[in-house]
Design a protein around this motif. Sequence first.
Motif, mmCIF file in Angstrom:
data_model
loop_
_atom_site.group_PDB
_atom_site.id
_atom_site.type_symbol
_atom_site.label_atom_id
_atom_site.label_comp_id
_atom_site.label_asym_id
_atom_site.label_seq_id
_atom_site.Cartn_x
_atom_site.Cartn_y
_atom_site.Cartn_z
ATOM 1 N N GLU A 254 0.849 -1.187 0.000
ATOM 2 C CA GLU A 254 0.000 0.000 0.000
ATOM 3 C C GLU A 254 0.884 1.236 0.000
ATOM 4 N N ARG A 255 0.392 2.300 -0.637
ATOM 5 C CA ARG A 255 1.143 3.550 -0.698
ATOM 6 C C ARG A 255 0.416 4.621 0.108
ATOM 7 N N VAL A 256 1.140 5.245 1.005
ATOM 8 C CA VAL A 256 0.584 6.295 1.852
ATOM 9 C C VAL A 256 1.115 7.643 1.361
ATOM 10 N N CYS A 257 0.202 8.576 1.165
ATOM 11 C CA CYS A 257 0.549 9.922 0.709
ATOM 12 C C CYS A 257 -0.083 10.949 1.632
ATOM 13 N N LEU A 258 0.420 12.159 1.558
ATOM 14 C CA LEU A 258 -0.248 13.294 2.177
ATOM 15 C C LEU A 258 -0.947 14.056 1.063
ATOM 16 N N ALA A 259 -2.197 14.425 1.290
ATOM 17 C CA ALA A 259 -2.978 15.086 0.246
ATOM 18 C C ALA A 259 -3.595 16.375 0.763
ATOM 19 N N VAL A 260 -3.615 17.375 -0.110
ATOM 20 C CA VAL A 260 -4.315 18.629 0.159
ATOM 21 C C VAL A 260 -5.068 19.001 -1.104
ATOM 22 N N ALA A 261 -6.084 19.850 -0.963
ATOM 23 C CA ALA A 261 -6.785 20.352 -2.138
ATOM 24 C C ALA A 261 -5.830 21.186 -2.976
ATOM 25 N N ALA A 262 -5.928 21.077 -4.286
ATOM 26 C CA ALA A 262 -5.042 21.823 -5.174
ATOM 27 C C ALA A 262 -5.194 23.330 -4.976
ATOM 28 N N SER A 263 -6.365 23.743 -4.530
ATOM 29 C CA SER A 263 -6.617 25.169 -4.307
ATOM 30 C C SER A 263 -6.082 25.659 -2.967
ATOM 31 N N GLN A 264 -5.565 24.747 -2.153
ATOM 32 C CA GLN A 264 -5.120 25.089 -0.805
ATOM 33 C C GLN A 264 -3.820 25.899 -0.853
ATOM 34 N N THR A 265 -3.823 27.100 -0.280
ATOM 35 C CA THR A 265 -2.635 27.957 -0.279
ATOM 36 C C THR A 265 -2.260 28.420 1.126
ATOM 37 N N SER A 266 -2.959 27.955 2.140
ATOM 38 C CA SER A 266 -2.688 28.387 3.504
ATOM 39 C C SER A 266 -1.260 28.046 3.918
ATOM 40 N N PRO A 267 -0.479 29.017 4.384
ATOM 41 C CA PRO A 267 0.877 28.718 4.856
ATOM 42 C C PRO A 267 0.876 27.708 6.007
ATOM 43 N N VAL A 268 -0.160 27.746 6.838
ATOM 44 C CA VAL A 268 -0.253 26.815 7.955
ATOM 45 C C VAL A 268 -0.362 25.380 7.433
ATOM 46 N N VAL A 269 -1.216 25.169 6.447
ATOM 47 C CA VAL A 269 -1.373 23.830 5.872
ATOM 48 C C VAL A 269 -0.077 23.381 5.206
ATOM 49 N N LEU A 270 0.544 24.282 4.463
ATOM 50 C CA LEU A 270 1.785 23.924 3.776
ATOM 51 C C LEU A 270 2.895 23.615 4.776
ATOM 52 N N ASP A 271 2.896 24.287 5.934
ATOM 53 C CA ASP A 271 3.875 23.966 6.976
ATOM 54 C C ASP A 271 3.635 22.573 7.541
ATOM 55 N N PHE A 272 2.364 22.159 7.621
ATOM 56 C CA PHE A 272 2.098 20.798 8.100
ATOM 57 C C PHE A 272 2.605 19.780 7.089
ATOM 58 N N VAL A 273 2.436 20.082 5.799
ATOM 59 C CA VAL A 273 2.955 19.178 4.773
ATOM 60 C C VAL A 273 4.460 18.995 4.953
ATOM 61 N N THR A 274 5.153 20.102 5.202
ATOM 62 C CA THR A 274 6.599 20.037 5.422
ATOM 63 C C THR A 274 6.923 19.194 6.657
ATOM 64 N N ALA A 275 6.147 19.382 7.722
ATOM 65 C CA ALA A 275 6.364 18.610 8.947
ATOM 66 C C ALA A 275 6.128 17.130 8.700
ATOM 67 N N ALA A 276 5.108 16.808 7.906
ATOM 68 C CA ALA A 276 4.818 15.403 7.612
ATOM 69 C C ALA A 276 5.936 14.768 6.796
ATOM 70 N N GLN A 277 6.482 15.522 5.843
ATOM 71 C CA GLN A 277 7.595 14.994 5.055
ATOM 72 C C GLN A 277 8.822 14.745 5.928
ATOM 73 N N SER A 278 9.091 15.690 6.828
ATOM 74 C CA SER A 278 10.294 15.584 7.651
ATOM 75 C C SER A 278 10.189 14.464 8.687
ATOM 76 N N THR A 279 8.972 14.061 9.015
ATOM 77 C CA THR A 279 8.778 13.016 10.024
ATOM 78 C C THR A 279 8.258 11.715 9.420
ATOM 79 N N ALA A 280 8.295 11.600 8.102
ATOM 80 C CA ALA A 280 7.739 10.407 7.444
ATOM 81 C C ALA A 280 8.416 9.134 7.925
ATOM 82 N N GLU A 281 9.730 9.195 8.144
ATOM 83 C CA GLU A 281 10.428 7.987 8.578
ATOM 84 C C GLU A 281 9.989 7.584 9.980
ATOM 85 N N ILE A 282 9.781 8.580 10.868
ATOM 86 C CA ILE A 282 9.309 8.278 12.219
ATOM 87 C C ILE A 282 7.910 7.691 12.155
#
Length: 303
Positions: A254-282
């Motif tokens: 199975e493949r796990v991804c993080l998804a957001v709406a393409a229209s999403q531009t909130s800096p807060v949401v984008l910061d969470f995406v960054t946090a999820a990428q940085s902690t993916a191994e954990i």
Amino acid sequence: MDLDLRKLRYFVAVADQLHFGRAADELHIAQPALSRQIRALEQDLGASLFIRDRHGVELTDAGRQLLADAGPLLASTQAVRRRVSAAVGGKRRLMVGFRAGVAVTPAARAFEDRHPDVVVDVQRIEGDDQAAMLLDGRIDVGYVRLPIDEAGLRLTPLYTEPRVAVLPVGHRFAGKEEVTEADLAGEPLVWHGDPSMQPTKRPLPNAGYPVRGVDETLEHVAAGRGISFLARSASVFYSHPDVVYVPIPELAPERVCLAVAASQTSPVVLDFVTAAQSTAEITAECGNYEMWQLGGDVVSRHA
């Protein structure tokens, strides 16, 4: 020409019902008024959307295309309303959706270190609503499992996760260290979606018990109605006295991804995406999964 969203909602109601009277009842408007709005929309678009005859109502090719495009568009406008309402109310809250077996805590902690003023709420989602909840704004970001309808979404790959066979405790293969697809040939399958989406190379007969979520899957398997397949995190996060998990290495992970709406531009949401990428191994380690590197290389993580 600007597309009138009210007319578009009226169109979707008729397309869903394929009946002007029932659609009018659903919309709480008079049928003649609904018919006028649909004719006006057809004039706006320069295309006939419905075939109306004595046999009933059918969508034209143009109508089918508009219906396919209308869902994400209407969901996007609903998401805008939700975000604006939240901003007016002064809320600093991020809603994170997650599929069963995915650990949100590592990313949430990393995110809250940078945004101590934002409350991270979590909500479990299922496969049949993960795209819809992102598009209509019920969740801001979601840990999703593929496949997913990617229309209107942006996906960030995180990791892959091996699958296990889910067997009744008394099954003849319940004590094996691993099983093969050949071992399970002919077994009835308790599956949550379209049979064509089964992960097996040789599809198994449908047991006739469509399920929604891990809990229902375990109950049906425990009752002896069939076998199933789940991501390996099920064996970490879910237990059942009448069910056993057996590795089945042949199945595609199975493949796990993080998804957001393409229209999403909130800096807060984008910061969470960054946090999820940085902690993916954990996050992957929480379930003893395998990392899915963007370059295509996979690093094994063994339980």
